[in-house]
Design a protein around this motif. Structure first.
Motif, PDB file in Angstrom:
ATOM      1  N   ASN A  26       0.834  -1.211   0.000  1.00 19.75           N
ATOM      2  CA  ASN A  26       0.000   0.000   0.000  1.00 19.75           C
ATOM      3  C   ASN A  26       0.868   1.260   0.000  1.00 19.75           C
ATOM      4  OD1 ASN A  26      -2.405  -1.494   0.085  1.00 19.75           O
ATOM      5  ND2 ASN A  26      -2.320  -1.642   2.307  1.00 19.75           N
ATOM      6  N   LEU A  27       1.681   1.390  -1.022  1.00 18.00           N
ATOM      7  CA  LEU A  27       2.616   2.504  -1.094  1.00 18.00           C
ATOM      8  C   LEU A  27       1.898   3.846  -1.184  1.00 18.00           C
ATOM      9  CD1 LEU A  27       5.164   0.940  -3.613  1.00 18.00           C
ATOM     10  CD2 LEU A  27       5.400   1.130  -1.136  1.00 18.00           C
ATOM     11  N   ARG A  28       2.441   4.825  -0.497  1.00 14.88           N
ATOM     12  CA  ARG A  28       1.866   6.170  -0.539  1.00 14.88           C
ATOM     13  C   ARG A  28       2.982   7.170  -0.837  1.00 14.88           C
ATOM     14  NH1 ARG A  28       2.849   8.447   4.660  1.00 14.88           N
ATOM     15  NH2 ARG A  28       3.539   6.901   6.174  1.00 14.88           N
ATOM     16  N   PRO A  29       2.687   8.226  -1.564  1.00 13.26           N
ATOM     17  CA  PRO A  29       3.743   9.196  -1.907  1.00 13.26           C
ATOM     18  C   PRO A  29       4.145  10.039  -0.712  1.00 13.26           C
ATOM     19  CG  PRO A  29       1.617   9.941  -2.729  1.00 13.26           C
ATOM     20  CD  PRO A  29       1.395   8.565  -2.178  1.00 13.26           C
ATOM     21  N   TRP A  30       5.418  10.356  -0.643  1.00 10.84           N
ATOM     22  CA  TRP A  30       5.939  11.253   0.382  1.00 10.84           C
ATOM     23  C   TRP A  30       6.975  12.156  -0.261  1.00 10.84           C
ATOM     24  CZ3 TRP A  30      11.035  11.497   2.448  1.00 10.84           C
ATOM     25  CH2 TRP A  30      11.191  12.421   3.488  1.00 10.84           C
ATOM     26  N   ALA A  31       6.863  13.459  -0.022  1.00  9.27           N
ATOM     27  CA  ALA A  31       7.796  14.435  -0.584  1.00  9.27           C
ATOM     28  C   ALA A  31       8.712  14.946   0.505  1.00  9.27           C
ATOM     29  CB  ALA A  31       7.033  15.597  -1.229  1.00  9.27           C
ATOM     30  N   ASN A  32      10.017  14.897   0.255  1.00  8.38           N
ATOM     31  CA  ASN A  32      11.005  15.419   1.184  1.00  8.38           C
ATOM     32  C   ASN A  32      11.024  16.932   1.076  1.00  8.38           C
ATOM     33  OD1 ASN A  32      13.567  16.339   2.277  1.00  8.38           O
ATOM     34  ND2 ASN A  32      14.256  14.223   2.235  1.00  8.38           N
ATOM     35  N   GLY A  33      10.668  17.616   2.154  1.00  7.73           N
ATOM     36  CA  GLY A  33      10.564  19.070   2.118  1.00  7.73           C
ATOM     37  C   GLY A  33      11.889  19.779   1.963  1.00  7.73           C
ATOM     38  N   THR A  34      12.997  19.072   2.259  1.00  9.56           N
ATOM     39  CA  THR A  34      14.318  19.701   2.166  1.00  9.56           C
ATOM     40  C   THR A  34      14.948  19.491   0.802  1.00  9.56           C
ATOM     41  OG1 THR A  34      14.710  19.480   4.528  1.00  9.56           O
ATOM     42  CG2 THR A  34      16.650  19.738   3.137  1.00  9.56           C
ATOM     43  N   THR A  35      14.974  18.233   0.345  1.00  7.96           N
ATOM     44  CA  THR A  35      15.663  17.920  -0.912  1.00  7.96           C
ATOM     45  C   THR A  35      14.761  17.991  -2.127  1.00  7.96           C
ATOM     46  OG1 THR A  35      15.219  15.542  -0.758  1.00  7.96           O
ATOM     47  CG2 THR A  35      17.184  16.376   0.373  1.00  7.96           C
ATOM     48  N   GLY A  36      13.437  17.970  -1.906  1.00  7.66           N
ATOM     49  CA  GLY A  36      12.506  17.957  -3.029  1.00  7.66           C
ATOM     50  C   GLY A  36      12.272  16.570  -3.583  1.00  7.66           C
ATOM     51  N   GLU A  37      12.988  15.574  -3.063  1.00  9.89           N
ATOM     52  CA  GLU A  37      12.826  14.204  -3.532  1.00  9.89           C
ATOM     53  C   GLU A  37      11.424  13.706  -3.230  1.00  9.89           C
ATOM     54  OE1 GLU A  37      14.501   9.706  -2.490  1.00  9.89           O
ATOM     55  OE2 GLU A  37      14.820  11.387  -1.121  1.00  9.89           O
ATOM     56  N   SER A  38      10.832  12.998  -4.188  1.00  6.81           N
ATOM     57  CA  SER A  38       9.529  12.388  -3.983  1.00  6.81           C
ATOM     58  C   SER A  38       9.682  10.880  -4.145  1.00  6.81           C
ATOM     59  CB  SER A  38       8.515  12.920  -5.004  1.00  6.81           C
ATOM     60  OG  SER A  38       7.247  12.324  -4.803  1.00  6.81           O
ATOM     61  N   ARG A  39       9.165  10.135  -3.187  1.00  3.02           N
ATOM     62  CA  ARG A  39       9.271   8.688  -3.278  1.00  3.02           C
ATOM     63  C   ARG A  39       8.073   8.049  -2.599  1.00  3.02           C
ATOM     64  NH1 ARG A  39      11.511   6.385   1.343  1.00  3.02           N
ATOM     65  NH2 ARG A  39      12.161   7.873   2.949  1.00  3.02           N
ATOM     66  N   LEU A  40       7.966   6.733  -2.768  1.00  2.00           N
ATOM     67  CA  LEU A  40       6.854   5.990  -2.201  1.00  2.00           C
ATOM     68  C   LEU A  40       7.288   5.316  -0.902  1.00  2.00           C
ATOM     69  CD1 LEU A  40       5.462   4.362  -5.470  1.00  2.00           C
ATOM     70  CD2 LEU A  40       4.605   6.394  -4.283  1.00  2.00           C
ATOM     71  N   VAL A  41       6.440   5.418   0.109  1.00  2.00           N
ATOM     72  CA  VAL A  41       6.708   4.832   1.421  1.00  2.00           C
ATOM     73  C   VAL A  41       5.570   3.879   1.753  1.00  2.00           C
ATOM     74  CG1 VAL A  41       7.021   5.310   3.877  1.00  2.00           C
ATOM     75  CG2 VAL A  41       7.944   6.897   2.175  1.00  2.00           C
ATOM     76  N   PRO A  42       5.867   2.669   2.243  1.00  2.00           N
ATOM     77  CA  PRO A  42       4.794   1.740   2.613  1.00  2.00           C
ATOM     78  C   PRO A  42       3.890   2.338   3.691  1.00  2.00           C
ATOM     79  CG  PRO A  42       6.906   0.589   2.500  1.00  2.00           C
ATOM     80  CD  PRO A  42       7.204   2.056   2.403  1.00  2.00           C
ATOM     81  N   ALA A  43       2.602   2.148   3.559  1.00  2.00           N
ATOM     82  CA  ALA A  43       1.646   2.644   4.550  1.00  2.00           C
ATOM     83  C   ALA A  43       1.955   2.015   5.904  1.00  2.00           C
ATOM     84  CB  ALA A  43       0.224   2.303   4.117  1.00  2.00           C
ATOM     85  N   GLY A  44       1.821   2.816   6.947  1.00  2.00           N
ATOM     86  CA  GLY A  44       2.060   2.338   8.300  1.00  2.00           C
ATOM     87  C   GLY A  44       3.478   2.540   8.787  1.00  2.00           C
ATOM     88  N   ILE A  45       4.371   2.988   7.912  1.00  2.00           N
ATOM     89  CA  ILE A  45       5.768   3.206   8.291  1.00  2.00           C
ATOM     90  C   ILE A  45       6.085   4.691   8.181  1.00  2.00           C
ATOM     91  CG2 ILE A  45       8.175   2.679   7.761  1.00  2.00           C
ATOM     92  CD1 ILE A  45       7.340  -0.003   6.771  1.00  2.00           C
ATOM     93  N   ASP A  46       6.661   5.258   9.230  1.00  2.00           N
ATOM     94  CA  ASP A  46       7.019   6.672   9.196  1.00  2.00           C
ATOM     95  C   ASP A  46       8.118   6.912   8.167  1.00  2.00           C
ATOM     96  OD1 ASP A  46       5.258   7.047  11.263  1.00  2.00           O
ATOM     97  OD2 ASP A  46       6.791   7.121  12.832  1.00  2.00           O
ATOM     98  N   PRO A  47       8.011   7.994   7.363  1.00  2.00           N
ATOM     99  CA  PRO A  47       9.093   8.324   6.426  1.00  2.00           C
ATOM    100  C   PRO A  47      10.428   8.401   7.153  1.00  2.00           C
ATOM    101  CG  PRO A  47       7.179   9.702   6.012  1.00  2.00           C
ATOM    102  CD  PRO A  47       6.894   8.959   7.279  1.00  2.00           C
ATOM    103  N   GLY A  48      11.436   7.788   6.566  1.00  2.00           N
ATOM    104  CA  GLY A  48      12.747   7.741   7.180  1.00  2.00           C
ATOM    105  C   GLY A  48      13.001   6.456   7.949  1.00  2.00           C
ATOM    106  N   TRP A  49      11.936   5.683   8.198  1.00  2.00           N
ATOM    107  CA  TRP A  49      12.081   4.413   8.925  1.00  2.00           C
ATOM    108  C   TRP A  49      11.828   3.212   8.021  1.00  2.00           C
ATOM    109  CZ3 TRP A  49      13.755   3.982  13.948  1.00  2.00           C
ATOM    110  CH2 TRP A  49      13.828   5.169  14.681  1.00  2.00           C
ATOM    111  N   ASP A  50      11.609   3.463   6.738  1.00  2.00           N
ATOM    112  CA  ASP A  50      11.302   2.370   5.812  1.00  2.00           C
ATOM    113  C   ASP A  50      12.575   1.713   5.291  1.00  2.00           C
ATOM    114  OD1 ASP A  50      11.627   4.958   4.663  1.00  2.00           O
ATOM    115  OD2 ASP A  50      10.930   4.203   2.726  1.00  2.00           O
TER     116      ASP A  50
END
Length: 403
Positions: free
Chosen positions: A202-226
């Motif tokens: 259940n991937l969901r998009p997440w945008a890095n506010g500092t680098t501008g990078e956009s990537r998919l993060v599995p639902a239920g996992i905090d960005p940066g902990w995947d």
């Protein structure tokens, strides 16, 4: 049981994980890519302040000596206050030059730093143990969190039992978020009623506010902990090797890479021992495995300069090796044995954003394609055999100045 009570002192793999991560100041937590947290110790808002090594020393006592948070806090707070890293302050963002009001030190932040570093180090240490015993305990079972408030998706993963080397553990090996207390257990066989298939990502998009990078993060996992800190460290060993080799003198560098080509890891990478599926290269569950790279050659100074690279070490990633094996099965031991000589004395050179080098292997023409990454790495991106007319065409480009 509190996490600091688990051991009187930390096991060796936990200590090694922490001690091998150099300090890296940052202004925002998302300046550092998630997998880089397994390779460097960083705390947000420390850039411009002489306090990161002080925090590191205190955290090490928590990780290694198992001091409780109360002692960690009482020893560190006076030092941070004396150096001005406490409370809300207006500071300059070194990336943008803008002045922003930010929270520096606080008891809540120190508690989060303490908790996150201990849990990550323990997870990496446990992963080293899991790898050592996987021949007799080849499965991992996801266990429930010990937290009073449990996250619904984390609860839905409880009982999931998969092989240790299954790609799901690349993204879902706990901890899976800030203050996550989920665990795993090694098993010889799945227990009755275990969930034996991967839960949906259940991937969901997440945008890095500092680098501008956009990537998919599995639902239920905090960005940066995947990511799996222990596995990430294994995968990034090749990158650290490249950095060390680049610091050597020219002759020592060549000898080091020659020995690297005799190491079993070289064969593991070139033969795709990781089982990387190039058709699923965007799948987060196997993306980590594709990042493992290994030194394969040394690039002459003139060619490195033409690429604008400071590195001189050519590395091959598992992902590129898998692609080469699928698309160009003619690439084998003979090519790898001839690669260094081909880079030293290419028959022709052309560039179209990547560097194309024409070389000969037992009289037949081959092309090696090199690319420079944003991190100043030089990767062997592709290699294939060509026909003589294609070799002549590449020579024509070389004569025309690489156009």
């Amino acid at each position: 049981m509190a996490i600091e009570d688990l051991f009187a002192t930390a096991p060796k793999p936990v200590v090694e994980y922490f001690d091998r991560r150099p300090s890296r100041p940052s202004f925002r937590w998302d300046e550092v890519a998630p997998r880089e947290h397994a390779l460097g110790f960083t705390v947000a808002r420390t850039a411009g302040f002489d306090i990161l090594d002080d925090i590191r020393t205190a955290v090490r006592k928590g990780v290694v000596d198992r001091i409780p948070f109360s002692q960690f806090r009482d020893e560190l707070v006076p030092l941070l206050k004396a150096k001005g890293w406490w409370g809300e302050k207006s500071v300059t963002d070194p990336r943008t030059g803008e002045i922003a009001k930010v929270q520096l030190g606080s008891l809540r932040r120190l508690n989060l730093i303490y908790d996150a570093n201990i849990r990550s180090a323990e997870a990496a240490g446990d992963w080293a143990r899991i790898q050592r015993v996987k021949d007799v305990l080849p499965y991992l079972e996801y266990l429930t969190s010990t937290s009073e408030r449990k996250r619904p998706l984390h609860l839905s993963w409880v009982g999931t039992t998969l092989p240790v080397d299954d790609g799901w553990w690349a993204t879902h090996y706990p901890p899976n978020g800030w203050r996550c207390k989920c665990r795993v257990r090694s098993r010889a066989m799945p227990r009755d009623g275990a969930q034996l298939t991967r839960p949906p990502l259940n991937l969901r998009p997440w945008a890095n506010g500092t680098t501008g990078e956009s990537r998919l993060v599995p639902a239920g996992i905090d960005p940066g902990w995947d990511h799996n800190p222990g596995r990430t460290r294994e995968q990034m060993v090749g990158r650290r090797l490249v950095e060390r080799i680049d610091r050597m003198g020219s002759e020592a560098r060549r000898e080091a890479v020659r020995r690297m080509r005799q190491d079993p890891v070289f064969t593991y990478v070139t033969d795709n021992g990781a089982g990387f599926d190039h058709q699923r290269r965007l799948d987060p569950a196997q993306a980590g495995a594709g990042r493992l790279r290994w030194p394969v050659a040394v690039l002459p100074d003139t060619l490195a300069a033409s690429m604008g690279a400071t590195s001189r070490t050519v590395a091959l990633s598992v992902a590129d090796a898998a692609k080469i094996r699928i698309k160009h099965p003619e690439i084998g031991p003979e090519f790898w044995a001839a690669l260094q000589d081909g880079l030293d004395r290419p028959e022709a050179i052309a560039s179209d954003g990547k560097l194309q080098l024409l070389m000969r292997v037992h009289g037949r023409p081959y092309v090696a394609v090199l690319k420079r990454t944003g991190a100043d790495e030089i990767l062997l991106n592709s290699a294939h055999r060509v026909e003589e007319w294609q070799a002549d065409r590449l020579k024509g480009k070389d004569a025309a100045g690489g156009a």
